[in-house]
Design a protein around this motif. Sequence first.
Motif, PDB file in Angstrom:
ATOM      1  N   MET A 227      68.430 132.060  55.846  1.00 20.67           N
ATOM      2  CA  MET A 227      69.598 131.211  56.035  1.00 20.67           C
ATOM      3  C   MET A 227      70.504 131.768  57.123  1.00 20.67           C
ATOM      4  SD  MET A 227      70.686 129.680  52.309  1.00 20.67           S
ATOM      5  CE  MET A 227      71.276 131.240  51.698  1.00 20.67           C
ATOM      6  N   LEU A 228      70.694 133.083  57.149  1.00 17.10           N
ATOM      7  CA  LEU A 228      71.533 133.698  58.177  1.00 17.10           C
ATOM      8  C   LEU A 228      70.942 133.478  59.567  1.00 17.10           C
ATOM      9  CD1 LEU A 228      72.453 137.076  56.452  1.00 17.10           C
ATOM     10  CD2 LEU A 228      74.048 135.237  57.028  1.00 17.10           C
ATOM     11  N   ALA A 229      69.629 133.618  59.685  1.00 14.82           N
ATOM     12  CA  ALA A 229      68.997 133.432  60.992  1.00 14.82           C
ATOM     13  C   ALA A 229      69.146 131.987  61.462  1.00 14.82           C
ATOM     14  CB  ALA A 229      67.525 133.818  60.918  1.00 14.82           C
ATOM     15  N   ILE A 230      68.949 131.031  60.581  1.00 12.62           N
ATOM     16  CA  ILE A 230      69.099 129.624  60.953  1.00 12.62           C
ATOM     17  C   ILE A 230      70.540 129.347  61.370  1.00 12.62           C
ATOM     18  CG2 ILE A 230      69.031 127.250  60.086  1.00 12.62           C
ATOM     19  CD1 ILE A 230      66.720 128.204  58.224  1.00 12.62           C
ATOM     20  N   ALA A 231      71.495 129.867  60.608  1.00 16.55           N
ATOM     21  CA  ALA A 231      72.911 129.660  60.930  1.00 16.55           C
ATOM     22  C   ALA A 231      73.282 130.290  62.269  1.00 16.55           C
ATOM     23  CB  ALA A 231      73.790 130.228  59.821  1.00 16.55           C
TER      24      ALA A 231
ATOM     25  N   CYS B 112      60.667 130.929  62.238  1.00 15.65           N
ATOM     26  CA  CYS B 112      60.379 132.076  61.369  1.00 15.65           C
ATOM     27  C   CYS B 112      59.839 133.256  62.186  1.00 15.65           C
ATOM     28  CB  CYS B 112      59.379 131.653  60.296  1.00 15.65           C
ATOM     29  SG  CYS B 112      59.350 132.722  58.851  1.00 15.65           S
ATOM     30  N   ASP B 113      59.170 132.968  63.310  1.00 18.34           N
ATOM     31  CA  ASP B 113      58.624 134.035  64.148  1.00 18.34           C
ATOM     32  C   ASP B 113      59.716 134.985  64.650  1.00 18.34           C
ATOM     33  OD1 ASP B 113      56.067 133.128  63.873  1.00 18.34           O
ATOM     34  OD2 ASP B 113      56.022 132.038  65.773  1.00 18.34           O
ATOM     35  N   ASP B 114      60.944 134.485  64.779  1.00 21.25           N
ATOM     36  CA  ASP B 114      62.028 135.322  65.297  1.00 21.25           C
ATOM     37  C   ASP B 114      62.339 136.508  64.389  1.00 21.25           C
ATOM     38  OD1 ASP B 114      62.410 133.713  67.541  1.00 21.25           O
ATOM     39  OD2 ASP B 114      63.738 132.353  66.453  1.00 21.25           O
ATOM     40  N   HIS B 115      61.947 136.405  63.129  1.00 27.17           N
ATOM     41  CA  HIS B 115      62.296 137.467  62.181  1.00 27.17           C
ATOM     42  C   HIS B 115      61.548 138.768  62.452  1.00 27.17           C
ATOM     43  CE1 HIS B 115      64.945 135.429  59.251  1.00 27.17           C
ATOM     44  NE2 HIS B 115      64.367 134.356  59.729  1.00 27.17           N
ATOM     45  N   ASP B 116      60.450 138.706  63.196  1.00 31.42           N
ATOM     46  CA  ASP B 116      59.768 139.955  63.531  1.00 31.42           C
ATOM     47  C   ASP B 116      60.661 140.867  64.363  1.00 31.42           C
ATOM     48  OD1 ASP B 116      57.411 139.758  62.146  1.00 31.42           O
ATOM     49  OD2 ASP B 116      56.338 138.724  63.746  1.00 31.42           O
TER      50      ASP B 116
ATOM     51  N   SER C 162      55.868 137.797  55.587  1.00 29.42           N
ATOM     52  CA  SER C 162      56.433 137.779  54.232  1.00 29.42           C
ATOM     53  C   SER C 162      57.240 136.511  53.992  1.00 29.42           C
ATOM     54  CB  SER C 162      57.321 139.012  54.015  1.00 29.42           C
ATOM     55  OG  SER C 162      56.566 140.204  54.083  1.00 29.42           O
ATOM     56  N   LEU C 163      58.025 136.094  54.996  1.00 30.62           N
ATOM     57  CA  LEU C 163      58.835 134.896  54.850  1.00 30.62           C
ATOM     58  C   LEU C 163      57.965 133.638  54.818  1.00 30.62           C
ATOM     59  CD1 LEU C 163      61.753 135.855  57.252  1.00 30.62           C
ATOM     60  CD2 LEU C 163      61.791 135.809  54.760  1.00 30.62           C
ATOM     61  N   SER C 164      56.871 133.643  55.579  1.00 32.91           N
ATOM     62  CA  SER C 164      55.955 132.503  55.545  1.00 32.91           C
ATOM     63  C   SER C 164      55.292 132.381  54.183  1.00 32.91           C
ATOM     64  CB  SER C 164      54.900 132.634  56.648  1.00 32.91           C
ATOM     65  OG  SER C 164      55.492 132.526  57.928  1.00 32.91           O
ATOM     66  N   ARG C 165      54.941 133.518  53.587  1.00 32.03           N
ATOM     67  CA  ARG C 165      54.378 133.463  52.231  1.00 32.03           C
ATOM     68  C   ARG C 165      55.400 132.915  51.243  1.00 32.03           C
ATOM     69  NH1 ARG C 165      51.566 138.172  54.053  1.00 32.03           N
ATOM     70  NH2 ARG C 165      53.297 139.537  53.480  1.00 32.03           N
ATOM     71  N   LEU C 166      56.655 133.293  51.423  1.00 28.76           N
ATOM     72  CA  LEU C 166      57.706 132.765  50.561  1.00 28.76           C
ATOM     73  C   LEU C 166      57.807 131.249  50.695  1.00 28.76           C
ATOM     74  CD1 LEU C 166      60.309 133.278  48.761  1.00 28.76           C
ATOM     75  CD2 LEU C 166      61.562 133.272  50.920  1.00 28.76           C
TER      76      LEU C 166
END
Length: 461
Positions: A76-80, A86-90, A117-121
């Motif tokens: 949520m923080l990354a989207i905000a 989701c790739d940006d989280h690496d 991990s986030l994709s699995r979630l």
Amino acid sequence: AMDQTASSVFALPACAGRKVSAAFDGGVLTSDGGVVLLGQVLRASGLAGRLAARMREWRDPGRVRHSIADMIGARMLAIAAGYEDCDDHDSLRHDAGFLMALDRAPCSGMGLASQPSLSRLENRAGVRELAGMMRAMVDFYCASYPAPPASVMLDIDDTFDAVHGGQQLAFWNGFHQERGFAPLHVYDDTGRPVGVFLRPARTPSGKEAAGHIRRLVHAIRRHWPDTAITIRGDGHFGRPEVMDWCEKTGVDYILGLPGNRALKADPVLAAAADACAVFRAEKKLPLHRTFAETGYGAKSWGKARRVVARIEASTLGMDVRTIVTSLKGSTPERLYEFVYCQRGQAENWIKQHKAQLHSDRTSCTSANANQLRLILHTGAYWLLWLLRQAIPMASKLKTASFTTLQLRLVKLAARVTETATRIRLAFAAACPDKALITALFKTRRLVPAPSPTPSGQPAGP
């Protein structure tokens, strides 16, 4: 931090008669220093915990390094902050600002969850868990009010979301000439999101629309049994199933009504249209507008209902728009101009959700995963909405769009220094909004106190 060598220094054009060189050796820096402020909003709201409580833990407890709440919060923080992929989280998982936002040491702390991990979630949530998370979003919406309001207006509308893969529920839309979804968005008249539902890109049937409204109203009335609820929507929702259910349960409605031959031939509306055209012609006006109302009942309705018409005669011809409503006591002009037409504001809220937070990034194959993404984007919407609510009324940013909030309050370069007992953020001295940012960081309650939870209902973590 990676060691920098002399070979990593590169030259730039001279400035003011001096040689210029650069290197990536500035130490621990973040370009999203304001995400720490969003982290305070996240913790104060408890939204990530509410959503995480609705998901079952599927992992081996002995190997868990990131809680579900932390993963939902990071997403949520990354989207905000403008990172919808989701790739940006690496990369973001090691960013000092995001680490601090989730209460981890920026230099010595463990990194956040990675993209896999986030994709699995995202792909783990089932139908029951998603239904629970959507109920949790309604619970959070109700808790955002300090006390139950006397009345609330719910705007319901759909929007087109083009897809380019083999996503489940994707449907061909003849108007847009593309395959996609038509997520259903529901907001109240303050801009608070109530729910966003993934659905195929086709006009909702009366049964489908009534089902969504029924579930939402039941969830709201668990908290607000005495609040008067009004449903406002365009012609897609002016269906007998919707109106019948609303009337049986004491819910008011004001809905668009597509024109037809019977409405056009209605004697009251036809007389009003003729009078409008004659008046415009006699006065030689470029445009003349008037309003009328009648009792109209389609064959599928079973009874007559109040129909209001906006009649407009111009040099281009006659234009008649109609709505159907259960509201009493207002003039046709007031109902159309000042009640129904205010639903146009919901289009701006949908744009903030879809265009500014990029909630149309529904690229997962699974419909469940894409629904979870809509929930996460709605959570990010809440973070920015709550942050904007905390801004003083005198500030120009009080009515700013989410994109402006991201640029002015989140995208802040900062140097991070960590010692054994302290962490310091050093922002740019020339920051144009430093007075406002300082005031927001010093605000003790960024999120209003929630309303009491109804008896017998879980408050969430």
